[in-house]
Design an enzyme around this catalytic site. Structure first.
Site, short mmCIF file in Angstrom:
data_model
loop_
_atom_site.label_atom_id
_atom_site.label_comp_id
_atom_site.label_asym_id
_atom_site.label_seq_id
_atom_site.Cartn_x
_atom_site.Cartn_y
_atom_site.Cartn_z
N GLU A 182 49.31 19.71 -6.10
CA GLU A 182 48.67 20.42 -4.99
C GLU A 182 49.36 21.77 -4.71
O GLU A 182 49.44 22.20 -3.56
CB GLU A 182 48.65 19.57 -3.71
N GLU A 251 42.47 12.54 -6.26
CA GLU A 251 42.80 11.81 -5.03
C GLU A 251 41.58 11.67 -4.15
O GLU A 251 41.19 12.60 -3.47
CB GLU A 251 43.91 12.52 -4.24
C1 LIG Z 1 44.10 18.63 0.05
C2 LIG Z 1 42.65 18.52 0.28
O1 LIG Z 1 41.83 18.49 -0.63
N1 LIG Z 1 42.29 18.43 1.49
C3 LIG Z 1 40.91 18.32 1.88
C4 LIG Z 1 40.58 16.88 2.08
O2 LIG Z 1 39.30 16.71 2.53
C5 LIG Z 1 39.08 17.31 3.80
C6 LIG Z 1 37.73 16.91 4.23
O3 LIG Z 1 36.80 17.08 3.20
C7 LIG Z 1 39.28 18.82 3.67
O4 LIG Z 1 39.14 19.40 4.93
C8 LIG Z 1 40.68 19.08 3.16
O5 LIG Z 1 40.87 20.43 2.89
#
Ligand SMILES: CC(=O)N[C@H]1CO[C@H](CO)[C@@H](O)[C@@H]1O
Ligand SMILES: *[C@@H]1O[C@H](CO)[C@@H](O)[C@H](O)[C@H]1NC(C)=O
Ligand SMILES: *[C@@H]1O[C@H](CO)[C@@H](O)[C@H](O)[C@H]1NC(C)=O
Ligand SMILES: *[C@@H]1O[C@H](CO)[C@@H](O)[C@H](O)[C@H]1NC(C)=O
Ligand SMILES: *[C@@H]1O[C@H](CO)[C@@H](O)[C@H](O)[C@H]1NC(C)=O
Ligand SMILES: *[C@@H]1O[C@H](CO)[C@@H](O)[C@H](O)[C@H]1NC(C)=O
Ligand SMILES: *[C@@H]1O[C@H](CO)[C@@H](O)[C@H](O)[C@H]1NC(C)=O
Ligand SMILES: *[C@@H]1O[C@H](CO)[C@@H](O)[C@H](O)[C@H]1NC(C)=O
Length: 758
Positions: A182, A251
């Site tokens: 990430e 994930e």
């Molecule tokens: C790290 C990441 O992908 N975060 C996302 C996870 O999902 C939420 C809701 O869809 C997003 O707001 C985040 O940015």
């Protein structure tokens, strides 16, 4: 050092991949990971080895396989393995190699996310704090000190894994590996050095020649040949940065972690299934559940700040490794459907049609066959569409899968897995809703009453057309009343006054069966309904005027069983054993569990437990069920005769009866084989409320009877013995007419039987 922000991110994964050399050739094209040249739909789930124990691993992995997964994914936890610089720990549940081999032995692929920055709600994101204290070290950027340490650890891990030939290319089961984690989310903090660092990461990874693809999650500029992948709650609209990279979700957050002070997070099975089905509707081919089993942050491993010790995550396998239903089962069904159309999904031409209002249909077509997805991403409105000449209804926020483009095999919002929660707009037959796993089924509904509802009166009653053998009614959590059938007459009407309030009222009826019908000569006995037949009505009356509200076709939710049964409180190795309190013995309290220990009576005579004083329920000895008990149910007063039974004449079941007016069954058999030397456990589930203080164990001796006959001691034998023996460790009794008096029956020999409970 500017990493405090990283604490706020959660690291999750979903991955898609391919490559290989010697063993399996895992590679990829723009569509999917390929294994030995075949494009694959891959379903993976995260299990972090330090968050469970080595003993739990095989079971967790088996349950993952049973749930339809192809692969297990884990991070590698640097600070756990190298707590002090160059001092390593790979023992116990840090035995990464053993974990990977366990996955292999169970026949699953592995996805190795080395990081070594892992986030993961893990202490310091997995980086050793000694790094932070190294002079000149700046983490996760183009810093020589850091890069040297990261390379040193990453090399160590890769070498260990290679030595054990665990990469698929070597004949092992690891099909994908990940470097960094990430980083795309934080890269801008590091400016140009960030970009240089991620390129360095990619080059270093490539230099290991592991023979399986590398992924970088949340890295939209991942350098080739790294595959960038998506993490998140939904990844359907994700597109990788290279047309030759498949669409992979590393994930998919099945739930959420918990921090001190937070409420318990729950992500519904419907919503997780929706996100997965939608990802595959939109071309995804690899996905990983973060977490499939969350587990426990043992020791000081919890990250944070403020992450709790439990890392349950509301994952398909709960913290203890039990199936989290209905989530586990609902996803298992989805996996089966997706696997059944693997070829079409990985080869078919994809055409999506927009029906408006967030409703879409996607056709995957190959020359031989086609499969379809009908998606409704509208958050509130169910949709009905005509698709290829047939009408389909798609609940709001759901995806239907039609493997043949005709018949719906799965809808993400319809949870019909073997589960303890069901909902329907009708009163269900208990056999359908509870199957045969429990006597107990909750029927629950809510009624919204406006202040001006015509039903209002100060005399409102709840009327239930019964037949549920036994029912206990509650309104807004308060007990109203219970009622039960009598043998042979199973229809009854329950009618009791209830107190309702304006707004939402919750009506809960617990129905208990006492054995399903086993016979019928003039009807199909198996079709006899059980449970609450209905109607269930609320009745308000003002003077002569009566207003009836029929609740039968309201939305009813069902819950099978009672928590204590689910948690197997009766089991001898129940993990809830610590929950027993030993305060004052509660009596006459409904739905109460009791547990006590006892020593088995000596000898070989049959053992019974006398449950006089109890209402109705179930009993177990050392975890073995003795069956239902119901000593509070008294036999008919009438029909017993003082006269000796006349054997002459035709028999029927009303003849020669005894036990009138007494508990129908007071003694319950405890087979000797249920008992052990030393301490035994008796567990009772008391449904009606009773007093267990009289419960005791007795033996049945064949050949002696203490009865009222004509040849009895004229004195009070009991008080004579009490005087001689009570309160003493030992006593001896002179059994003679001197002690017990002369009888009128002359010379025949007499016996004295004494039963003492110590
Ligand atoms: C790290 C990441 O992908 N975060 C996302 C996870 O999902 C939420 C809701 O869809 C997003 O707001 C985040 O940015
Ligand atoms: C890691 O560093 C140690 C010295 O601290 C060195 O001996 C070892 O060779 C290094 N490992 C690698 C793979 O570079
Ligand atoms: C959801 O459906 C309703 C009713 O059809 C419609 O008004 C609304 O615009 C839809 N919302 C979305 C986001 O499509
Ligand atoms: C899929 O698309 C290709 C390229 O447009 C076309 O040649 C092929 O006929 C299509 N196949 C099917 C089954 O529609
Ligand atoms: C599918 O059919 C099209 C048109 O007939 C043909 O061009 C194509 O080669 C076929 N594809 C496969 C995989 O059979
Ligand atoms: C209350 O209503 C029930 C029927 O719903 C009726 O039988 C009963 O007589 C009523 N009681 C009073 C006090 O009005
Ligand atoms: C109650 O249930 C019984 C048994 O199914 C049925 O015969 C009877 O008609 C029902 N009563 C009402 C009021 O519907
Ligand atoms: C025995 O009989 C006497 C007199 O008939 C009676 O009072 C007593 O309760 C009986 N005892 C038992 C144990 O039945």
């Amino acid at each position: 050092m500017a990493i405090s922000k990283a604490f706020l991110f959660v690291c999750f994964l979903i991955i898609i991949f391919v490559f290989g050399v010697n063993g399996l050739k895992v590679a990829h094209d723009g569509r999917a990971i390929t294994i030995d040249g075949e494009r694959r739909i891959l379903l993976s789930g995260s299990i972090h080895y330090p968050r469970s124990t080595t003993k739990m691993w095989p079971d967790l992995i088996r349950k993952s396989k049973e749930g339809g997964l192809d692969a297990i994914e884990t991070y590698v936890f640097w600070n756990a393995h190298e707590p002090v610089r160059r001092q390593y720990d790979f023992t116990g549940n840090l035995d990464l190699i053993r974990f990977l081999k366990t996955i292999q032995e169970e026949g699953l692929y592995a996805v190795l996310r080395i990081g070594p920055y892992v986030c993961a709600e893990w202490n310091y994101g997995g980086l050793p704090v000694w790094l932070h204290n190294m002079p000149g070290c700046e983490i996760r950027t183009a810093n020589d000190v850091y890069m040297n340490e990261m390379k040193n650890f990453t090399t160590l891990i890769i070498d260990m894994v290679k030595k054990e030939k665990l990469f698929a290319s070597q004949g092992g089961n690891i099909i994908l590996a990940q470097i960094e984690n990430e980083y795309g989310n934080v890269m801008s903090v590091y400016g140009d050095a960030g970009k240089a660092y991620i390129d360095w990461c990619a080059n270093m990874a490539e230099s290991f020649h592991i023979g399986v693809p590398w992924i970088m999650c949340q890295q939209s500029d991942a350098p080739q040949p790294m595959i960038n992948t998506c993490n998140g709650w939904y990844c359907d609209s994700f597109t990788p940065n290279n047309p030759n990279s498949p669409k992979m979700w590393t994930e998919n957050w099945t739930g959420w972690f918990k921090n001190w002070g937070s409420r318990d997070p729950h992500r519904t099975a419907e919503d997780v299934a929706f996100s997965v089905a939608r990802f595959f509707q939109y071309g995804g081919t690899f996905q990983n559940y973060y977490m499939y089993h969350g587990g426990t942050n043992f020791g000081r491993s919890a990250g944070g700040p403020y992450i709790t010790t439990s890392y349950d995550y509301d994952a398909p396998l709960d913290e203890y490794g039990n199936l989290n239903q209905p989530k586990w089962g609902h996803l298992k069904q989805l996996h089966q459907v997706l696997k059944s159309i693997e070829r079409t999904l990985t080869h078919g031409n994809i055409t999506t049609t927009d029906f408006g209002n967030s409703v879409t249909a996607t056709i995957y077509a190959t020359n031989e066959t086609s499969s379809c997805f009908l998606g409704n991403a509208n958050t509130t409105t169910d949709a009905t569409i005509t698709f290829q000449g047939t009408q389909y209804s798609i609940p709001a926020w759901s995806v239907s899968i039609l493997p043949d483009c005709k018949n719906e095999a799965y809808n993400t919002a319809k949870v019909n897995t073997q589960t303890s929660h069901v909902a329907a707009n009708t009163l269900l037959d208990q056999k359908n809703a509870a199957s045969d796993v429990s006597d107990y089924l909750w029927y629950m509904t809510s009624v919204n009453l406006k202040a001006d509802d015509p039903i209002w009166s100060d005399n409102m009653t709840l009327r239930i057309n019964g037949s549920g053998h036994i029912l206990h009614a509650y309104v807004n959590g308060e007990y109203v009343a219970s009622q039960w059938a009598t043998y042979g007459i199973f229809n009854y009407v329950f009618e009791h006054r209830v107190k309702l309030k304006p707004g939402k009222n919750l009506i809960s009826i617990l129905s208990a069966t006492v054995g399903y019908q086993n016979y019928g000569s003039t009807y199909k006995y198996d079709m006899i309904r059980s449970g609450i037949l209905g109607p269930v009505e609320l009745i308000g009356s003002k003077g002569d005027e009566t207003v009836i509200k029929d609740l039968s076709s309201h939305k009813w939710s069902y819950k099978i069983g009672l928590h204590g049964f689910e948690n197997e409180l009766f089991s001898s190795d129940s993990k809830f054993d610590s929950k027993w309190e030993s305060q004052q013995l509660p009596i006459n309290r409904m739905m109460t569990w009791y547990k006590t220990t006892f020593k088995a009576p000596l000898g070989t005579d049959a053992v019974v437990v006398d449950l006089l004083g109890l209402g109705k329920g179930m009993a177990w000895v050392n975890g073995q069920s003795l069956g239902r008990y119901w000593p509070s149910y008294k036999a008919d007063e009438d029909g017993c005769s003082a006269e000796p039974c006349d054997y002459r004449g035709t028999y029927n079941d009303k003849k020669c009866v005894t036990n009138c007016g007494e508990p129908t069954q007071r003694w319950y058999h405890v087979p000797r084989s249920f008992l052990q030397d030393g301490i035994n456990a008796l567990t009772l589930f008391e449904e009606f409320g009773g007093n267990p203080s009289l419960v005791n164990f007795q033996t049945i001796t064949v050949g002696t009877t203490c009865g009222n006959g004509t040849c009895e001691s004229p004195k009070n034998a009991l008080s004579i013995i009490q005087n001689l023996c009570v309160g003493k460790e030992k006593c001896s009794i002179d059994v003679s007419e001197d002690t017990f008096g002369l009888t009128s029956c002359g010379d025949i020999s007499k016996r004295l039987a004494v039963e003492a409970i110590c």
